[in-house]
Design a protein around this motif. Structure first.
Motif, PDB file in Angstrom:
ATOM      1  N   PHE A 113     -13.554  45.860  64.464  1.00 40.93           N
ATOM      2  CA  PHE A 113     -12.830  47.116  64.666  1.00 40.93           C
ATOM      3  C   PHE A 113     -13.677  48.301  64.200  1.00 40.93           C
ATOM      4  O   PHE A 113     -14.305  48.249  63.134  1.00 40.93           O
ATOM      5  CB  PHE A 113     -11.527  47.072  63.869  1.00 40.93           C
ATOM      6  CG  PHE A 113     -10.508  48.083  64.288  1.00 40.93           C
ATOM      7  CD1 PHE A 113      -9.600  47.786  65.295  1.00 40.93           C
ATOM      8  CD2 PHE A 113     -10.461  49.326  63.700  1.00 40.93           C
ATOM      9  CE1 PHE A 113      -8.658  48.716  65.684  1.00 40.93           C
ATOM     10  CE2 PHE A 113      -9.519  50.269  64.090  1.00 40.93           C
ATOM     11  CZ  PHE A 113      -8.609  49.960  65.081  1.00 40.93           C
ATOM     12  N   PRO A 114     -13.731  49.376  64.996  1.00 44.75           N
ATOM     13  CA  PRO A 114     -14.572  50.515  64.594  1.00 44.75           C
ATOM     14  C   PRO A 114     -13.936  51.304  63.455  1.00 44.75           C
ATOM     15  O   PRO A 114     -13.296  52.321  63.673  1.00 44.75           O
ATOM     16  CB  PRO A 114     -14.675  51.346  65.874  1.00 44.75           C
ATOM     17  CG  PRO A 114     -13.450  51.004  66.651  1.00 44.75           C
ATOM     18  CD  PRO A 114     -13.128  49.585  66.319  1.00 44.75           C
ATOM     19  N   ALA A 115     -14.116  50.812  62.239  1.00 40.84           N
ATOM     20  CA  ALA A 115     -13.604  51.528  61.073  1.00 40.84           C
ATOM     21  C   ALA A 115     -14.603  51.336  59.942  1.00 40.84           C
ATOM     22  O   ALA A 115     -15.304  50.333  59.895  1.00 40.84           O
ATOM     23  CB  ALA A 115     -12.240  50.987  60.663  1.00 40.84           C
ATOM     24  N   THR A 116     -14.652  52.306  59.031  1.00 38.65           N
ATOM     25  CA  THR A 116     -15.535  52.171  57.876  1.00 38.65           C
ATOM     26  C   THR A 116     -14.750  51.548  56.727  1.00 38.65           C
ATOM     27  O   THR A 116     -13.519  51.512  56.739  1.00 38.65           O
ATOM     28  CB  THR A 116     -16.061  53.544  57.428  1.00 38.65           C
ATOM     29  OG1 THR A 116     -14.945  54.327  56.999  1.00 38.65           O
ATOM     30  CG2 THR A 116     -16.775  54.261  58.555  1.00 38.65           C
ATOM     31  N   ALA A 117     -15.492  51.060  55.726  1.00 35.31           N
ATOM     32  CA  ALA A 117     -14.851  50.466  54.553  1.00 35.31           C
ATOM     33  C   ALA A 117     -13.880  51.463  53.931  1.00 35.31           C
ATOM     34  O   ALA A 117     -12.748  51.107  53.584  1.00 35.31           O
ATOM     35  CB  ALA A 117     -15.917  50.053  53.541  1.00 35.31           C
ATOM     36  N   LEU A 118     -14.309  52.720  53.831  1.00 35.54           N
ATOM     37  CA  LEU A 118     -13.455  53.727  53.197  1.00 35.54           C
ATOM     38  C   LEU A 118     -12.176  53.941  54.006  1.00 35.54           C
ATOM     39  O   LEU A 118     -11.084  54.088  53.439  1.00 35.54           O
ATOM     40  CB  LEU A 118     -14.219  55.046  53.053  1.00 35.54           C
ATOM     41  CG  LEU A 118     -13.457  56.152  52.322  1.00 35.54           C
ATOM     42  CD1 LEU A 118     -13.152  55.733  50.897  1.00 35.54           C
ATOM     43  CD2 LEU A 118     -14.233  57.459  52.329  1.00 35.54           C
ATOM     44  N   GLN A 119     -12.294  53.952  55.353  1.00 35.74           N
ATOM     45  CA  GLN A 119     -11.099  54.149  56.176  1.00 35.74           C
ATOM     46  C   GLN A 119     -10.097  53.015  55.967  1.00 35.74           C
ATOM     47  O   GLN A 119      -8.888  53.244  55.953  1.00 35.74           O
ATOM     48  CB  GLN A 119     -11.490  54.240  57.660  1.00 35.74           C
ATOM     49  CG  GLN A 119     -12.112  55.586  58.023  1.00 35.74           C
ATOM     50  CD  GLN A 119     -12.737  55.597  59.403  1.00 35.74           C
ATOM     51  OE1 GLN A 119     -12.994  54.546  59.998  1.00 35.74           O
ATOM     52  NE2 GLN A 119     -12.989  56.781  59.923  1.00 35.74           N
ATOM     53  N   VAL A 120     -10.600  51.795  55.803  1.00 36.82           N
ATOM     54  CA  VAL A 120      -9.695  50.669  55.588  1.00 36.82           C
ATOM     55  C   VAL A 120      -9.027  50.781  54.216  1.00 36.82           C
ATOM     56  O   VAL A 120      -7.810  50.623  54.084  1.00 36.82           O
ATOM     57  CB  VAL A 120     -10.453  49.330  55.721  1.00 36.82           C
ATOM     58  CG1 VAL A 120      -9.568  48.174  55.278  1.00 36.82           C
ATOM     59  CG2 VAL A 120     -10.901  49.117  57.161  1.00 36.82           C
ATOM     60  N   VAL A 121      -9.813  51.099  53.196  1.00 32.69           N
ATOM     61  CA  VAL A 121      -9.240  51.216  51.849  1.00 32.69           C
ATOM     62  C   VAL A 121      -8.214  52.352  51.810  1.00 32.69           C
ATOM     63  O   VAL A 121      -7.174  52.243  51.156  1.00 32.69           O
ATOM     64  CB  VAL A 121     -10.348  51.434  50.814  1.00 32.69           C
ATOM     65  CG1 VAL A 121      -9.756  51.671  49.438  1.00 32.69           C
ATOM     66  CG2 VAL A 121     -11.280  50.234  50.786  1.00 32.69           C
ATOM     67  N   ALA A 122      -8.492  53.420  52.555  1.00 33.70           N
ATOM     68  CA  ALA A 122      -7.575  54.568  52.557  1.00 33.70           C
ATOM     69  C   ALA A 122      -6.192  54.185  53.087  1.00 33.70           C
ATOM     70  O   ALA A 122      -5.203  54.841  52.769  1.00 33.70           O
ATOM     71  CB  ALA A 122      -8.163  55.707  53.391  1.00 33.70           C
ATOM     72  N   GLN A 123      -6.121  53.108  53.875  1.00 31.00           N
ATOM     73  CA  GLN A 123      -4.811  52.665  54.358  1.00 31.00           C
ATOM     74  C   GLN A 123      -3.881  52.344  53.191  1.00 31.00           C
ATOM     75  O   GLN A 123      -2.666  52.449  53.317  1.00 31.00           O
ATOM     76  CB  GLN A 123      -4.977  51.433  55.259  1.00 31.00           C
ATOM     77  CG  GLN A 123      -5.667  51.767  56.575  1.00 31.00           C
ATOM     78  CD  GLN A 123      -6.150  50.527  57.303  1.00 31.00           C
ATOM     79  OE1 GLN A 123      -6.045  49.409  56.804  1.00 31.00           O
ATOM     80  NE2 GLN A 123      -6.678  50.712  58.502  1.00 31.00           N
ATOM     81  N   GLY A 124      -4.468  51.964  52.060  1.00 30.73           N
ATOM     82  CA  GLY A 124      -3.659  51.700  50.883  1.00 30.73           C
ATOM     83  C   GLY A 124      -2.996  52.951  50.321  1.00 30.73           C
ATOM     84  O   GLY A 124      -2.093  52.850  49.494  1.00 30.73           O
ATOM     85  N   ARG A 125      -3.445  54.127  50.753  1.00 30.56           N
ATOM     86  CA  ARG A 125      -2.835  55.375  50.284  1.00 30.56           C
ATOM     87  C   ARG A 125      -1.780  55.891  51.252  1.00 30.56           C
ATOM     88  O   ARG A 125      -1.121  56.897  50.962  1.00 30.56           O
ATOM     89  CB  ARG A 125      -3.912  56.451  50.083  1.00 30.56           C
ATOM     90  CG  ARG A 125      -5.006  56.075  49.111  1.00 30.56           C
ATOM     91  CD  ARG A 125      -4.508  55.667  47.758  1.00 30.56           C
ATOM     92  NE  ARG A 125      -3.797  56.736  47.049  1.00 30.56           N
ATOM     93  CZ  ARG A 125      -3.178  56.579  45.882  1.00 30.56           C
ATOM     94  NH1 ARG A 125      -3.178  55.401  45.295  1.00 30.56           N
ATOM     95  NH2 ARG A 125      -2.552  57.586  45.313  1.00 30.56           N
TER      96      ARG A 125
END
Lengths: 310, 263
Positions: free
Chosen positions: B94-106
């Protein structure tokens, strides 16, 4: 110039808008490996469109879109039901339902008498871009002339409105859609309702299918849905860039395909124009090949162009 | 003299039954998790370990249930619950960065229809740093190793700032360095008074990493503190045959070493 405004501008814009709507929505399908669902829905909406046409007696957009959405949701529910009852794999359930719906649509066209007016099988299959003309245009000044603009083909302006709505929804639900596409279980666990998001995607896809219907016909909708997203995916690993590049690819295939079909033959001395819908799909294929050949190398690219296995 | 209030269990399930097609995956499971600490769910393949977590989170349809989280329903307690899905459950292309995935937790703190504020992005970045992944923030997730992907998922769970974490195989397929990093994070969560319930496969490390255990095989076989529950007898009841291998694993675990590979 006047001839271009009269004969080609409205059709070219319609092709571009339709490809843009489909291409942007297509990203959501490609990224969830559901491109085949786009194919299924694009066929399944046909009976809904015919019913909308039959009930309202006109080709105005709202009843057709409403009918298409109903048919799309009905088909999606039927696919889910069939999978649960028969334990068929997803592809088989989709194949049965969408071909059945499409056949029902063709039969409805025949029995409803819609074909006697202007909804015939040919226009359903191949679109009717060539019918979008703007005879009121008398020169570049017409673009600023309210009286002339009032006669601009309604199909094109409707497509513009649909495009704006699509852009607004994609922007509003930007992070919610991305989350539901990437990890629906996590989305559900933190209360971000991925089922509502997939319903939104379903509705958007059916709207896109109706939009593309007039431009390229139901057979080639799938090209408009899949190609821009697939081209973009070959060129980037970034979510926002993916949408941006798919929009560029959609414009290139919509406007470029129409130009090749309608204007290039004359420029090269061919006596007759080519079928615009077909040429749009051909241009999409060429763009995809170029993207594949020229795209960044060495990057992992496991692409499910025709949709994933699930 | 005042009486200390009874601690509310982080999770209580009663008479939980789940069936996917015909045979039940979980049958009449009743279990109360301790109010805090690290809890392992251990059992053979197909025992319904992941399904138990999913049933608690309403991700799979339940035939019968009574689930309480901190004494509340899921909807009431949702903001206090964190979930770490199995790494293999998502498409890492999936075209997402590590930070974008972690941000889902917010996202629960940001709410619907709002773009992520800069402050929340910085909180996500901090969560990524907690698992030692700060320098990979802008890397596309498909270009991370399996262990790094698992750390991204852990960071996303941390970003939720939950009181109860449900983790589905946090140690599956990770390298030794990642395993140590994850254990460190889990211990810190427990020290902060949070509860972690994790599906765990490795019998040898279970007693080292966790304080409590639920032995599961469609039914709840045994539950309680690791020392008194993780016995050869209970494991045999959980796993059926294969006793000798199990006894070796338990003996090795009690000796604090990994079992020797089978000859």
């Amino acid at each position: 110039m006047t001839q271009f405004l009269q004969l080609d501008l409205a059709a070219m814009l319609a092709a571009t808008f339709a490809c843009l709507v489909c291409g942007l929505i297509g990203n959501l399908l490609l990224l969830t490996r559901q491109s085949l669902l786009g194919d299924a829905i694009s066929h399944a909406v046909l009976p809904g469109i015919v019913l909308g046409f039959w009930v309202s007696g006109s080709r105005a957009a709202p009843p057709l879109v409403a009918g298409a959405m109903l048919a799309a949701v009905a088909a999606a529910l039927l696919i889910a039901l069939l999978r649960r009852l028969t334990r068929l794999e997803a592809g088989a359930a989709m194949g049965v339902v969408f071909s059945g719906f499409f056949a029902l649509g063709i039969v409805l066209i025949e029995v409803s008498g819609a074909h006697a007016v202007d909804l015939d099988v040919d226009c359903v299959l191949y679109g009717q871009l060539e019918a979008l003309i703007w005879p009121a245009a008398s020169g570049p000044g017409s673009l600023l002339d309210p009286a002339a603009l009032a006669e601009f083909p309604a199909e094109t302006t409707t497509l513009a409105v649909v495009l704006l709505l699509t852009l607004a929804l994609l922007a509003a639900f930007w992070k919610e859609l991305r989350l539901a596409c990437f990890d629906p279980d996590f989305a559900q666990a933190i209360g971000f309702a991925p089922r509502r998001m997939s319903l939104l995607v379903l509705v958007l896809v059916s709207v896109a299918c109706v939009a593309a219907f007039w431009a390229v016909g139901s057979i080639l909708v799938i090209a408009a849905l899949v190609a821009p997203a697939a081209i973009a995916r070959l060129l980037t690993d970034d979510y926002a860039t993916q949408f941006g590049l798919s929009a560029v690819a959609a414009v290139a295939m919509g406007a470029g395909g129409y130009w090749v079909a309608a204007l290039a033959p004359a420029a090269f001395g061919l006596g007759h124009g080519l079928n615009a819908a077909g040429m749009i799909a051909v241009v999409a294929g060429v763009l995809l090949a170029v993207a594949w050949a020229a795209g960044p190398f060495g990057r992992r690219r496991r692409l499910a162009l025709a949709g994933g296995s699930d | 003299m005042s009486i200390a209030p009874l601690p509310v269990p982080a999770l209580t399930v009663q008479h939980l039954t789940v069936a996917y097609t015909r045979a039940p995956v979980l049958w009449d499971v009743s279990w109360t998790a301790p109010p805090n600490g690290l809890v392992a769910i251990v059992g053979p393949n197909g025992a319904g370990k992941s399904t138990l977590l999913k049933a608690v989170l309403d991700l799979v349809p339940r035939l019968s249930r009574e689930v309480r989280l901190f004494g509340l329903t899921l909807d009431q307690a949702r903001r206090r619950i964190g979930y770490l899905p199995q790494r293999a459950s998502v498409d890492w292309d999936f075209p997402a960065t590590a930070l974008q995935v972690v941000a889902q937790g917010r996202y629960p703190r940001v709410g619907w229809l709002r773009p992520l504020p800069r402050a929340e992005r910085e909180r996500a970045r901090a969560a990524l740093a907690e698992v030692g992944m700060a320098e990979f923030a802008d890397r596309q997730i498909g270009q991370l190793s399996g262990g790094q992907q698992q750390r991204v998922f852990l960071a996303r769970a941390l970003a939720l700032e939950a009181d109860l974490y449900l983790m589905d195989e946090p140690f599956a397929g990770v390298d030794a360095a990642t395993e140590r990093a994850i254990v460190e994070v889990l211990r810190r969560l427990a020290a902060e008074g949070r509860t972690v319930i994790a599906v765990h496969h490795d019998l040898a490390t279970a007693p080292q990493y966790f304080d409590h255990v639920l032995l599961l095989n469609v039914r709840a076989i045994a539950a309680g503190p690791m020392a008194s529950t993780f016995t050869a007898e209970n494991l045999a009841r959980t796993y059926g045959g294969r006793l000798s291998l199990l006894e070796r694993a338990v003996a090795a675990a009690q000796a604090g070493t990994r079992p020797a590979p089978p000859p």
